[in-house]
Scaffold this motif. Structure first.
Motif, PDB file in Angstrom:
ATOM      1  N   HIS A  31      37.372  40.272  46.160  1.00 58.03           N
ATOM      2  CA  HIS A  31      37.426  39.455  44.781  1.00 58.03           C
ATOM      3  C   HIS A  31      36.043  39.335  44.076  1.00 58.03           C
ATOM      4  O   HIS A  31      36.275  39.562  42.814  1.00 58.03           O
ATOM      5  CB  HIS A  31      37.704  38.025  45.119  1.00 58.03           C
ATOM      6  CG  HIS A  31      39.249  37.801  45.697  1.00 58.03           C
ATOM      7  ND1 HIS A  31      40.235  37.894  44.469  1.00 58.03           N
ATOM      8  CD2 HIS A  31      39.826  37.617  46.696  1.00 58.03           C
ATOM      9  CE1 HIS A  31      41.465  37.863  45.078  1.00 58.03           C
ATOM     10  NE2 HIS A  31      41.249  37.637  46.509  1.00 58.03           N
ATOM     11  N   GLY A  32      34.907  39.410  44.706  1.00 56.38           N
ATOM     12  CA  GLY A  32      33.737  39.341  43.875  1.00 56.38           C
ATOM     13  C   GLY A  32      33.413  40.723  43.207  1.00 56.38           C
ATOM     14  O   GLY A  32      33.035  41.005  42.009  1.00 56.38           O
ATOM     15  N   THR A  35      35.517  41.191  39.999  1.00 59.33           N
ATOM     16  CA  THR A  35      35.435  40.110  38.876  1.00 59.33           C
ATOM     17  C   THR A  35      35.667  40.924  37.569  1.00 59.33           C
ATOM     18  O   THR A  35      36.245  40.095  36.742  1.00 59.33           O
ATOM     19  CB  THR A  35      33.975  39.558  39.031  1.00 59.33           C
ATOM     20  OG1 THR A  35      33.994  38.773  40.345  1.00 59.33           O
ATOM     21  CG2 THR A  35      34.026  38.548  37.977  1.00 59.33           C
ATOM     22  N   ASP A  38      39.293  41.112  36.802  1.00 56.67           N
ATOM     23  CA  ASP A  38      40.053  40.095  36.822  1.00 56.67           C
ATOM     24  C   ASP A  38      39.503  39.397  35.386  1.00 56.67           C
ATOM     25  O   ASP A  38      40.620  38.787  34.724  1.00 56.67           O
ATOM     26  CB  ASP A  38      39.565  38.926  37.954  1.00 56.67           C
ATOM     27  CG  ASP A  38      40.597  37.967  38.212  1.00 56.67           C
ATOM     28  OD1 ASP A  38      41.665  38.125  37.794  1.00 56.67           O
ATOM     29  OD2 ASP A  38      40.103  36.712  38.377  1.00 56.67           O
ATOM     30  N   VAL A  39      38.496  39.528  35.049  1.00 60.94           N
ATOM     31  CA  VAL A  39      38.036  38.764  33.722  1.00 60.94           C
ATOM     32  C   VAL A  39      38.961  39.504  32.384  1.00 60.94           C
ATOM     33  O   VAL A  39      39.616  38.768  31.839  1.00 60.94           O
ATOM     34  CB  VAL A  39      36.849  39.126  33.324  1.00 60.94           C
ATOM     35  CG1 VAL A  39      36.355  38.770  31.691  1.00 60.94           C
ATOM     36  CG2 VAL A  39      35.663  38.117  34.276  1.00 60.94           C
ATOM     37  N   LEU A  72      31.335  39.609  34.187  1.00 63.97           N
ATOM     38  CA  LEU A  72      30.758  39.024  35.305  1.00 63.97           C
ATOM     39  C   LEU A  72      30.989  37.435  35.222  1.00 63.97           C
ATOM     40  O   LEU A  72      30.693  36.575  36.096  1.00 63.97           O
ATOM     41  CB  LEU A  72      29.376  39.135  35.769  1.00 63.97           C
ATOM     42  CG  LEU A  72      29.309  40.699  36.179  1.00 63.97           C
ATOM     43  CD1 LEU A  72      27.709  40.865  36.201  1.00 63.97           C
ATOM     44  CD2 LEU A  72      30.100  41.006  37.191  1.00 63.97           C
ATOM     45  N   PHE A  75      31.953  34.934  38.040  1.00 61.64           N
ATOM     46  CA  PHE A  75      31.669  35.619  39.330  1.00 61.64           C
ATOM     47  C   PHE A  75      31.328  34.464  40.540  1.00 61.64           C
ATOM     48  O   PHE A  75      31.841  34.528  41.598  1.00 61.64           O
ATOM     49  CB  PHE A  75      30.308  36.376  39.335  1.00 61.64           C
ATOM     50  CG  PHE A  75      29.880  36.996  40.563  1.00 61.64           C
ATOM     51  CD1 PHE A  75      30.760  38.079  41.220  1.00 61.64           C
ATOM     52  CD2 PHE A  75      28.857  36.585  41.529  1.00 61.64           C
ATOM     53  CE1 PHE A  75      30.195  38.847  42.405  1.00 61.64           C
ATOM     54  CE2 PHE A  75      28.505  37.049  42.417  1.00 61.64           C
ATOM     55  CZ  PHE A  75      29.221  38.278  43.025  1.00 61.64           C
ATOM     56  N   THR A  78      34.397  32.603  41.974  1.00 60.67           N
ATOM     57  CA  THR A  78      35.263  33.495  42.523  1.00 60.67           C
ATOM     58  C   THR A  78      34.665  33.825  43.769  1.00 60.67           C
ATOM     59  O   THR A  78      35.507  33.797  45.013  1.00 60.67           O
ATOM     60  CB  THR A  78      35.171  34.925  41.557  1.00 60.67           C
ATOM     61  OG1 THR A  78      35.842  34.608  40.579  1.00 60.67           O
ATOM     62  CG2 THR A  78      35.992  35.977  42.486  1.00 60.67           C
ATOM     63  N   GLU A 137      39.107  27.653  41.539  1.00 60.53           N
ATOM     64  CA  GLU A 137      39.913  28.647  40.517  1.00 60.53           C
ATOM     65  C   GLU A 137      40.005  28.009  39.362  1.00 60.53           C
ATOM     66  O   GLU A 137      40.130  28.670  38.319  1.00 60.53           O
ATOM     67  CB  GLU A 137      41.227  28.712  41.508  1.00 60.53           C
ATOM     68  CG  GLU A 137      42.217  29.806  40.499  1.00 60.53           C
ATOM     69  CD  GLU A 137      41.825  30.996  40.569  1.00 60.53           C
ATOM     70  OE1 GLU A 137      42.466  31.914  40.043  1.00 60.53           O
ATOM     71  OE2 GLU A 137      40.865  31.257  41.103  1.00 60.53           O
ATOM     72  N   ARG A 140      36.733  28.687  37.615  1.00 63.84           N
ATOM     73  CA  ARG A 140      36.808  30.016  37.175  1.00 63.84           C
ATOM     74  C   ARG A 140      37.573  30.336  36.037  1.00 63.84           C
ATOM     75  O   ARG A 140      36.989  31.058  35.204  1.00 63.84           O
ATOM     76  CB  ARG A 140      37.036  30.940  38.231  1.00 63.84           C
ATOM     77  CG  ARG A 140      37.099  32.423  38.108  1.00 63.84           C
ATOM     78  CD  ARG A 140      37.972  33.191  39.080  1.00 63.84           C
ATOM     79  NE  ARG A 140      39.475  33.088  38.912  1.00 63.84           N
ATOM     80  CZ  ARG A 140      39.907  33.783  38.046  1.00 63.84           C
ATOM     81  NH1 ARG A 140      39.365  34.464  37.035  1.00 63.84           N
ATOM     82  NH2 ARG A 140      41.499  33.478  37.873  1.00 63.84           N
ATOM     83  N   VAL A 144      36.225  31.826  32.378  1.00 60.26           N
ATOM     84  CA  VAL A 144      36.701  32.994  31.873  1.00 60.26           C
ATOM     85  C   VAL A 144      37.313  32.664  30.399  1.00 60.26           C
ATOM     86  O   VAL A 144      36.960  33.683  29.455  1.00 60.26           O
ATOM     87  CB  VAL A 144      37.656  33.834  32.829  1.00 60.26           C
ATOM     88  CG1 VAL A 144      38.180  34.909  32.397  1.00 60.26           C
ATOM     89  CG2 VAL A 144      36.806  34.056  34.069  1.00 60.26           C
TER      90      VAL A 144
END
Length: 316
Positions: A31-32, A35, A38-39, A72, A75, A78, A137, A140, A144
């Motif tokens: 998952h890192g 990132t 996901d962003v 990032l 991050f 996450t 979450e 995060r 974002v």
């Protein structure tokens, strides 16, 4: 594969610590690393200026307007969130799978009803893992989707705690369950089915002679297939969760009511397809990578193998 007359293995506390550590490492590393994807995926879902754009075009626009560091964003939460969630999910799956095999009454019954065992174990494990994941979450997604909200994990977490408290952290808990439980069900159940099909195709003798590299290939292949299923099953709720953590919808509504109101507002096309391409790409890498890393970490730590209730001789 567990023999038809063999008792269910009893895992001890030390075994579950190894399962937790292997799952935590697998989830936080994958998952890192994902990132940036996901962003971009989250911004496509919640940013009107990016909606409908492809992954590459959206990424270029984000970098052009905000710099490469924007990819990032989030991050910290996450990495930390999925360290806890990944450990709890993988260890929980091993725990609940053993319990449901026992509840089936016999190895034969568990094998006959193996799909139900997989579904129940993955859903149960994910529910408890999400209790730990939800606050991180929420932090995060706020970092974002709401530019300037905070500079990182600690400041974002503290601001959310200060301004919104428990409600802010768990406002998205029900949508998170709608996202993560189908994700886990697709991840574990389809992975188990894919592994079973591969082993059935190569036969028991060939399975017993698999090299380490070939075993990794099995995990990678089945993980990619499971990743597609996990992405498709969880995508509608993922879109809703991103929007709700940004503040979309009527805050005076209950969480579930708000979620379904937003679902009607977004419509099927946006729920099912907006940002799906990047999510499938990301999820295939995540799931395949997690199963490979999990298997390697278990081998390195001497953790016992998980319970197998595959029916490799023939299809039902």
């Amino acid at each position: 594969m567990m023999s038809q007359h063999e008792a269910v293995p009893r895992f001890g506390a030390g075994d579950y610590v190894k399962f937790f550590g292997a799952g935590a490492l697998a989830a936080t590393l994958t998952h890192g690393a994902a990132t940036p994807i996901d962003v971009v995926k989250t911004r496509i879902q919640v940013d009107d200026a990016l909606r409908g754009k492809g992954m590459v075009r959206a990424a270029r626009q984000i970098v052009g307007g905000e710099g490469a560091a924007a990819l990032l964003t989030g991050f910290g939460p996450t990495a930390v969130g999925y360290l806890v969630q990944g450990g709890a999910k993988f260890a929980g799956y091993e725990f609940f799978k053993a319990r449901y095999v026992e509840l089936a009454g016999s190895p034969e019954a568990a094998t006959r009803h193996r799909t139900a065992v997989y579904l129940g174990a993955s859903a149960s494990a994910e529910f408890f893992a999400d209790i730990a994941l939800c606050p991180l979450e929420a932090t995060r997604i706020r970092l974002v989707s709401q530019r300037g909200f905070a500079t990182g994990l600690t400041s974002g977490f503290m601001r959310l705690a200060r301004e919104e408290g428990f409600r802010g952290f768990y406002a998205g808990f029900v949508p998170l369950l709608f996202k993560q439980v189908p994700y886990a069900v697709g991840q574990f159940s389809v992975h188990e089915a894919a592994v079973e099909m591969i082993y059935r195709a190569i036969g028991a003798e060939r399975k017993a002679r698999l090299t380490q590299l070939e075993s990794t290939g099995v995990e990678l292949t089945s993980g990619i297939v499971a990743g597609v299923a996990a992405a498709v099953l969880s995508h509608p709720a993922d879109t809703l969760l991103s929007a709700m953590n940004k503040g979309a919808g009527d805050p005076s509504q209950g969480t579930t009511t708000r979620m379904f109101s937003l679902a009607r507002e977004f419509g099927p096309k946006r729920l099912l397809l907006s940002g799906l391409g990047p999510r499938v790409l990301m999820t295939c890498g995540l799931v395949a990578g997690q199963f490979v890393i999990y298997a390697q970490c278990k081998a390195l730590t001497g953790a016992p193998p998980g319970i197998e209730i595959h029916k490799e001789e023939k299809l039902n």
